[in-house]
Design a protein around this motif. Structure first.
Motif, PDB file in Angstrom:
ATOM      1  N   ILE A   1       0.866  -1.179   0.000  1.00  0.00           N
ATOM      2  CA  ILE A   1       0.000   0.000   0.000  1.00  0.00           C
ATOM      3  C   ILE A   1       0.900   1.225   0.000  1.00  0.00           C
ATOM      4  O   ILE A   1       1.802   1.333   0.836  1.00  0.00           O
ATOM      5  CB  ILE A   1      -0.902   0.047   1.249  1.00  0.00           C
ATOM      6  CG1 ILE A   1      -1.654  -1.261   1.417  1.00  0.00           C
ATOM      7  CG2 ILE A   1      -1.853   1.235   1.174  1.00  0.00           C
ATOM      8  CD1 ILE A   1      -2.222  -1.461   2.808  1.00  0.00           C
ATOM      9  N   VAL A   2       0.647   2.136  -0.916  1.00  0.00           N
ATOM     10  CA  VAL A   2       1.394   3.391  -0.971  1.00  0.00           C
ATOM     11  C   VAL A   2       0.435   4.510  -0.587  1.00  0.00           C
ATOM     12  O   VAL A   2      -0.632   4.657  -1.182  1.00  0.00           O
ATOM     13  CB  VAL A   2       1.993   3.643  -2.366  1.00  0.00           C
ATOM     14  CG1 VAL A   2       2.677   5.009  -2.414  1.00  0.00           C
ATOM     15  CG2 VAL A   2       2.964   2.531  -2.743  1.00  0.00           C
ATOM     16  N   TYR A   3       0.823   5.278   0.427  1.00  0.00           N
ATOM     17  CA  TYR A   3       0.055   6.421   0.905  1.00  0.00           C
ATOM     18  C   TYR A   3       0.764   7.675   0.410  1.00  0.00           C
ATOM     19  O   TYR A   3       1.930   7.895   0.726  1.00  0.00           O
ATOM     20  CB  TYR A   3      -0.003   6.424   2.437  1.00  0.00           C
ATOM     21  CG  TYR A   3      -0.615   5.172   3.020  1.00  0.00           C
ATOM     22  CD1 TYR A   3      -1.974   5.103   3.297  1.00  0.00           C
ATOM     23  CD2 TYR A   3       0.175   4.065   3.304  1.00  0.00           C
ATOM     24  CE1 TYR A   3      -2.535   3.954   3.834  1.00  0.00           C
ATOM     25  CE2 TYR A   3      -0.379   2.909   3.842  1.00  0.00           C
ATOM     26  CZ  TYR A   3      -1.734   2.863   4.107  1.00  0.00           C
ATOM     27  OH  TYR A   3      -2.288   1.726   4.642  1.00  0.00           O
TER      28      TYR A   3
ATOM     29  N   VAL B   1      -7.049   8.191  10.578  1.00  0.00           N
ATOM     30  CA  VAL B   1      -7.412   8.145  11.989  1.00  0.00           C
ATOM     31  C   VAL B   1      -8.128   6.842  12.339  1.00  0.00           C
ATOM     32  O   VAL B   1      -7.736   6.141  13.263  1.00  0.00           O
ATOM     33  CB  VAL B   1      -8.280   9.369  12.369  1.00  0.00           C
ATOM     34  CG1 VAL B   1      -8.664   9.329  13.832  1.00  0.00           C
ATOM     35  CG2 VAL B   1      -7.539  10.655  12.036  1.00  0.00           C
ATOM     36  N   GLY B   2      -9.186   6.530  11.649  1.00  0.00           N
ATOM     37  CA  GLY B   2      -9.923   5.295  11.906  1.00  0.00           C
ATOM     38  C   GLY B   2     -10.565   5.250  13.285  1.00  0.00           C
ATOM     39  O   GLY B   2     -10.472   4.243  13.986  1.00  0.00           O
TER      40      GLY B   2
ATOM     41  N   ARG C   1       2.325  -5.808   3.606  1.00  0.00           N
ATOM     42  CA  ARG C   1       1.586  -6.689   4.512  1.00  0.00           C
ATOM     43  C   ARG C   1       1.697  -8.125   4.032  1.00  0.00           C
ATOM     44  O   ARG C   1       1.461  -8.411   2.867  1.00  0.00           O
ATOM     45  CB  ARG C   1       0.099  -6.325   4.521  1.00  0.00           C
ATOM     46  CG  ARG C   1      -0.254  -4.980   5.065  1.00  0.00           C
ATOM     47  CD  ARG C   1      -0.259  -4.934   6.537  1.00  0.00           C
ATOM     48  NE  ARG C   1      -1.083  -6.006   7.116  1.00  0.00           N
ATOM     49  CZ  ARG C   1      -1.489  -6.018   8.353  1.00  0.00           C
ATOM     50  NH1 ARG C   1      -1.181  -5.019   9.150  1.00  0.00           N
ATOM     51  NH2 ARG C   1      -2.197  -7.014   8.819  1.00  0.00           N
ATOM     52  N   ALA C   2       2.010  -9.026   4.958  1.00  0.00           N
ATOM     53  CA  ALA C   2       2.040 -10.451   4.636  1.00  0.00           C
ATOM     54  C   ALA C   2       0.667 -11.088   4.802  1.00  0.00           C
ATOM     55  O   ALA C   2       0.384 -12.130   4.232  1.00  0.00           O
ATOM     56  CB  ALA C   2       3.054 -11.169   5.528  1.00  0.00           C
ATOM     57  N   THR C   3      -0.202 -10.445   5.586  1.00  0.00           N
ATOM     58  CA  THR C   3      -1.546 -10.964   5.818  1.00  0.00           C
ATOM     59  C   THR C   3      -2.570  -9.930   5.359  1.00  0.00           C
ATOM     60  O   THR C   3      -2.300  -8.732   5.379  1.00  0.00           O
ATOM     61  CB  THR C   3      -1.772 -11.269   7.311  1.00  0.00           C
ATOM     62  OG1 THR C   3      -1.549 -10.080   8.073  1.00  0.00           O
ATOM     63  CG2 THR C   3      -0.831 -12.363   7.800  1.00  0.00           C
TER      64      THR C   3
ATOM     65  N   GLU D   1      -1.725   0.563  12.116  1.00  0.00           N
ATOM     66  CA  GLU D   1      -0.673  -0.286  12.695  1.00  0.00           C
ATOM     67  C   GLU D   1       0.726   0.195  12.349  1.00  0.00           C
ATOM     68  O   GLU D   1       1.652   0.006  13.128  1.00  0.00           O
ATOM     69  CB  GLU D   1      -0.870  -1.731  12.243  1.00  0.00           C
ATOM     70  CG  GLU D   1      -2.088  -2.378  12.875  1.00  0.00           C
ATOM     71  CD  GLU D   1      -2.359  -3.792  12.383  1.00  0.00           C
ATOM     72  OE1 GLU D   1      -1.588  -4.313  11.547  1.00  0.00           O
ATOM     73  OE2 GLU D   1      -3.359  -4.381  12.841  1.00  0.00           O
ATOM     74  N   ALA D   2       0.880   0.832  11.186  1.00  0.00           N
ATOM     75  CA  ALA D   2       2.199   1.316  10.764  1.00  0.00           C
ATOM     76  C   ALA D   2       2.452   2.767  11.173  1.00  0.00           C
ATOM     77  O   ALA D   2       3.510   3.313  10.880  1.00  0.00           O
ATOM     78  CB  ALA D   2       2.343   1.175   9.253  1.00  0.00           C
TER      79      ALA D   2
END
Length: 108
Positions: A4-6, A37-38, A18-20, A30-31
């Motif tokens: 994923i690129v932000y 925000v979530g 991510r592996a999962t 998590e990163a």
């Protein structure tokens, strides 16, 4: 491995691998990715994980559900009728192995 690129308005990027499987929102939280925000934890109830999906990935995403559609009307940054999505509703690692999203200037 999913990637994923932000992207940010100032041109900087942060990438997460991510592996999962995980939602784009969960991977960002998590990163420690700034700007995602979530607040609701991925329950489609807050719109604080709003992102703009890069053009090359739009056709790979599932359709917007009713709850997501409603919450996209509550985003802090302007909604783009084509590119706006809630990142809690985009899962990478199970059929979607990469995505690029732009993080809005503000979420709250």
């Amino acid at each position: 491995m999913a990637r994923i690129v932000y992207r940010y308005g100032d041109g900087t990027t942060r990438a997460v691998e991510r592996a999962t499987p995980a939602s784009v929102m969960r991977a960002a939280v998590e990163a420690g990715i700034p700007g995602i925000v979530g607040e609701c934890g991925g329950q489609t109830m807050c719109a604080t994980c709003h992102v703009y999906v890069a053009d090359g990935y739009l056709d790979r995403l599932p359709d917007i559900g009713d709850d997501e559609e409603e919450m996209l009307g509550c985003t802090a940054s302007p909604r783009d009728e084509v590119r706006s999505r809630l990142s809690c509703q985009i899962v990478v690692g199970s059929g979607l192995d990469e995505i690029e999203v732009e993080v809005p200037e503000t979420q709250i």
